[in-house]
Design a protein around this motif. Structure first.
Motif, PDB file in Angstrom:
ATOM      1  N   PHE A   1       0.843  -1.204   0.000  1.00 25.15           N
ATOM      2  CA  PHE A   1       0.000   0.000   0.000  1.00 25.15           C
ATOM      3  C   PHE A   1       0.876   1.252   0.000  1.00 25.15           C
ATOM      4  O   PHE A   1       2.060   1.193   0.351  1.00 25.15           O
ATOM      5  N   ASP A   2       0.272   2.395  -0.367  1.00 26.80           N
ATOM      6  CA  ASP A   2       1.042   3.645  -0.355  1.00 26.80           C
ATOM      7  C   ASP A   2       0.315   4.792   0.353  1.00 26.80           C
ATOM      8  O   ASP A   2       0.836   5.897   0.446  1.00 26.80           O
ATOM      9  N   THR A   3      -0.906   4.529   0.840  1.00 22.94           N
ATOM     10  CA  THR A   3      -1.693   5.550   1.528  1.00 22.94           C
ATOM     11  C   THR A   3      -2.266   4.956   2.805  1.00 22.94           C
ATOM     12  O   THR A   3      -2.809   3.852   2.795  1.00 22.94           O
ATOM     13  N   LEU A   4      -2.131   5.686   3.920  1.00 19.17           N
ATOM     14  CA  LEU A   4      -2.672   5.242   5.200  1.00 19.17           C
ATOM     15  C   LEU A   4      -3.960   6.012   5.448  1.00 19.17           C
ATOM     16  O   LEU A   4      -3.979   7.241   5.350  1.00 19.17           O
ATOM     17  N   ALA A   5      -5.037   5.296   5.767  1.00 17.34           N
ATOM     18  CA  ALA A   5      -6.345   5.931   5.875  1.00 17.34           C
ATOM     19  C   ALA A   5      -7.141   5.344   7.035  1.00 17.34           C
ATOM     20  O   ALA A   5      -6.812   4.277   7.563  1.00 17.34           O
ATOM     21  N   CYS A   6      -8.217   6.054   7.415  1.00 16.99           N
ATOM     22  CA  CYS A   6      -9.088   5.547   8.488  1.00 16.99           C
ATOM     23  C   CYS A   6     -10.353   6.381   8.595  1.00 16.99           C
ATOM     24  O   CYS A   6     -10.375   7.554   8.223  1.00 16.99           O
ATOM     25  N   PRO A   7     -11.435   5.780   9.121  1.00 18.70           N
ATOM     26  CA  PRO A   7     -12.518   6.544   9.735  1.00 18.70           C
ATOM     27  C   PRO A   7     -12.210   6.635  11.216  1.00 18.70           C
ATOM     28  O   PRO A   7     -11.645   5.704  11.785  1.00 18.70           O
ATOM     29  N   SER A   8     -12.572   7.733  11.869  1.00 17.65           N
ATOM     30  CA  SER A   8     -12.130   7.885  13.262  1.00 17.65           C
ATOM     31  C   SER A   8     -13.063   8.742  14.092  1.00 17.65           C
ATOM     32  O   SER A   8     -13.696   9.670  13.578  1.00 17.65           O
ATOM     33  N   THR A   9     -13.103   8.431  15.396  1.00 15.06           N
ATOM     34  CA  THR A   9     -13.761   9.294  16.373  1.00 15.06           C
ATOM     35  C   THR A   9     -12.768  10.260  17.008  1.00 15.06           C
ATOM     36  O   THR A   9     -13.116  10.978  17.934  1.00 15.06           O
TER      37      THR A   9
ATOM     38  N   GLU B   1     -12.866   0.775  -3.337  1.00 17.86           N
ATOM     39  CA  GLU B   1     -12.621   1.503  -4.594  1.00 17.86           C
ATOM     40  C   GLU B   1     -11.160   1.875  -4.804  1.00 17.86           C
ATOM     41  O   GLU B   1     -10.754   2.147  -5.938  1.00 17.86           O
ATOM     42  N   HIS B   2     -10.354   1.901  -3.732  1.00 18.41           N
ATOM     43  CA  HIS B   2      -8.968   2.365  -3.828  1.00 18.41           C
ATOM     44  C   HIS B   2      -8.024   1.256  -3.374  1.00 18.41           C
ATOM     45  O   HIS B   2      -7.791   1.072  -2.173  1.00 18.41           O
ATOM     46  N   GLU B   3      -7.436   0.566  -4.309  1.00 21.40           N
ATOM     47  CA  GLU B   3      -6.642  -0.619  -4.011  1.00 21.40           C
ATOM     48  C   GLU B   3      -5.346  -0.333  -3.273  1.00 21.40           C
ATOM     49  O   GLU B   3      -4.795  -1.218  -2.622  1.00 21.40           O
ATOM     50  N   THR B   4      -4.840   0.884  -3.367  1.00 21.20           N
ATOM     51  CA  THR B   4      -3.561   1.198  -2.702  1.00 21.20           C
ATOM     52  C   THR B   4      -3.751   1.935  -1.380  1.00 21.20           C
ATOM     53  O   THR B   4      -2.780   2.385  -0.786  1.00 21.20           O
ATOM     54  N   TRP B   5      -5.000   2.073  -0.907  1.00 19.89           N
ATOM     55  CA  TRP B   5      -5.265   2.732   0.358  1.00 19.89           C
ATOM     56  C   TRP B   5      -5.410   1.683   1.457  1.00 19.89           C
ATOM     57  O   TRP B   5      -6.264   0.792   1.377  1.00 19.89           O
ATOM     58  N   ALA B   6      -4.607   1.784   2.475  1.00 19.06           N
ATOM     59  CA  ALA B   6      -4.707   0.891   3.622  1.00 19.06           C
ATOM     60  C   ALA B   6      -5.566   1.568   4.683  1.00 19.06           C
ATOM     61  O   ALA B   6      -5.086   2.422   5.445  1.00 19.06           O
ATOM     62  N   PHE B   7      -6.844   1.222   4.736  1.00 18.62           N
ATOM     63  CA  PHE B   7      -7.716   1.696   5.809  1.00 18.62           C
ATOM     64  C   PHE B   7      -7.423   0.830   7.026  1.00 18.62           C
ATOM     65  O   PHE B   7      -7.775  -0.349   7.059  1.00 18.62           O
ATOM     66  N   VAL B   8      -6.775   1.415   8.016  1.00 14.54           N
ATOM     67  CA  VAL B   8      -6.214   0.606   9.100  1.00 14.54           C
ATOM     68  C   VAL B   8      -7.253  -0.232   9.820  1.00 14.54           C
ATOM     69  O   VAL B   8      -6.981  -1.371  10.236  1.00 14.54           O
ATOM     70  N   ASN B   9      -8.457   0.318  10.004  1.00 19.00           N
ATOM     71  CA  ASN B   9      -9.496  -0.411  10.730  1.00 19.00           C
ATOM     72  C   ASN B   9     -10.567  -0.983   9.798  1.00 19.00           C
ATOM     73  O   ASN B   9     -11.677  -1.296  10.226  1.00 19.00           O
ATOM     74  N   VAL B  10     -10.208  -1.128   8.516  1.00 18.77           N
ATOM     75  CA  VAL B  10     -11.115  -1.763   7.552  1.00 18.77           C
ATOM     76  C   VAL B  10     -10.363  -2.895   6.854  1.00 18.77           C
ATOM     77  O   VAL B  10     -10.348  -4.026   7.331  1.00 18.77           O
TER      78      VAL B  10
END
Length: 421
Positions: free
Chosen positions: A138-146, A207-216
């Motif tokens: 992966f090349d992008t770190l992502a998340c939904p967050s509180t 939809e985004h194969e290079t995005w690492a959603f940490v909690n998904v």
């Protein structure tokens, strides 16, 4: 052999340390290590399975002063400490005698995770997620967050030189917005609550194969970072498990992984297999797991959150049923406390032990108090309370309730008079 895509586009062997495969939590279906979080066989969550080999106390004690001292028990590369990361962990375990006296119990310890790089336990889980994401290409770190996760992801991505995409509810506490935005990543506020934001993140992850959603999509690896709380507590207690532990519950993952960490320590022979009880703490305004426990249910019904403890405001907790499994198996319980009790929990911890916790910490302390008064926590048994984040993140919870006791003229007489001396 599982492989990952390297920076040159070629395939290479995947190095995730002792991790060997993923297994579904419901029926035990096994599959190769991959950035997937739900089993295609039984649609239950996936978690990491290991072949630990030999793990020795002396090797851990000789390791770095962060969570990588436990790398032989985590799904991370064998060289993880050599890559840029925030190096979380090894936070204080405080013997809280004054708090214990106030609560009317014999021995209390505070696991104070406010000392992590972005001042919450989320740095632990994000560090493990980032390490796995590197291996998967992966090349992008992502998340939904509180909030706390937003801080940790933005900081970890900045440290690693990665792009970040962080989604938050538009109503998030101002302090947590600013302490995410300062890292200059892509911070996006969403008009909705956390559950709305989480659904959006799941869609974007697909939809985004290079995005690492940490909690998904890398959740099985991310969640393993919470085990390091158990590892540190046991090591700090002289390689033994506490008799009781109180853990705040949002998604429920932290509680289940603390339990898993304690069990794995016994499995590899680092601690004796002594009994312990796990207790869950929720805010009354978002207490689906507590409600299910109180009514003896094994299904957790979603709720719409309404609480000052926004870091715990997950109305549809993914690991809620597994929290119930843990507390029932260990003889613990799940309880909830209202907003007034949360604020008093924050103040009680601050005035007895000098630790300023965010609202989630207030939930933990207040819930412990409630469980003690109800006779559910043994007052003679050693108890650990997990404090997950810093009070500076949730100043609005105490604003208007505390401040100077008096304003005086600039004279010693005025101060003496104000103090009654």
């Amino acid at each position: 052999m599982t492989a990952a895509l390297s920076s040159t586009g070629t395939r290479r062997a995947l190095d995730l340390g002792p991790a060997v495969e993923l297994v579904s939590k419901e029926e035990g279906h096994r599959q190769p290590l991959a950035p997937e979080f739900v089993s295609a066989e039984d649609f239950s969550p996936l978690e990491v399975a290991y072949d630990f080999g030999r793990v020795r106390r002396e090797d851990i004690e000789a390791g770095p002063k962060n969570i990588w001292r436990y790398k032989k028990l985590l799904p991370v590369p064998s060289t993880v400490e050599e890559t840029p990361n925030t190096e979380p962990g090894c936070t204080r375990l405080i013997r809280a005698d004054r708090l214990a006296r106030a609560l009317g119990v014999k021995r209390v310890w505070i696991k104070d995770d406010t000392g992590n790089p972005t001042h919450s336990f989320k740095d632990r889980v994000v560090a493990v997620a980032l390490a796995a994401a590197r291996e998967f290409g992966f090349d992008t770190l992502a998340c939904p967050s509180t909030g706390n996760l937003a801080n940790a992801v933005a900081a970890a991505a900045a440290r690693a030189g990665w792009r970040s995409v962080v989604l938050i509810p538009a109503s998030l506490e101002r302090a947590k917005v600013l302490t995410t935005a300062v890292y200059d990543g892509n911070l996006i506020a969403v008009d909705g609550n956390y559950d709305d934001v989480n659904r959006l993140a799941t869609q974007l992850a697909a939809e985004h194969e290079t995005w690492a959603f940490v909690n998904v999509n890398v959740r099985p690896y991310y969640s393993e970072g919470s085990k390091t709380l158990a590892f540190e507590i046991a090591e700090q207690l002289g390689w033994r498990r506490p008799e009781q532990i109180v853990v705040p519950v949002a998604s429920g993952s932290q509680l289940t992984k603390v339990d898993r960490g304690f069990r794995e320590l016994a499995q590899v022979g680092l601690v004796d297999d002594t009994p312990y009880k796990v207790f869950g703490a929720q805010a009354t305004g978002c207490s689906p797991v507590s409600t299910a426990f109180r009514h003896g249910h094994d299904v957790v019904q979603p709720v719409r959150p309404d609480t000052i403890a926004r870091s715990l405001a997950i109305g549809n907790p993914a690991d809620g049923p597994y929290v119930l499994d843990v507390v029932n198996r260990t003889g613990g319980a799940v309880e909830d406390v209202n907003d007034e009790e949360i604020v008093e929990g924050i103040r009680l911890l601050a005035r007895t032990e000098g630790v300023f916790a965010e609202t989630a910490g207030g939930v933990t302390v207040a819930t412990a108090k409630k469980l003690i008064e109800a006779g559910k926590i043994d007052p003679d048994a050693e108890t650990v309370l997990i404090i997950t984040g810093d009070g500076l993140k949730t100043l609005d919870a105490v604003e208007g309730r505390i401040g100077p006791r008096v304003t005086v003229a600039p004279s010693a007489d005025a101060v003496r008079e104000a103090l009654g001396d």
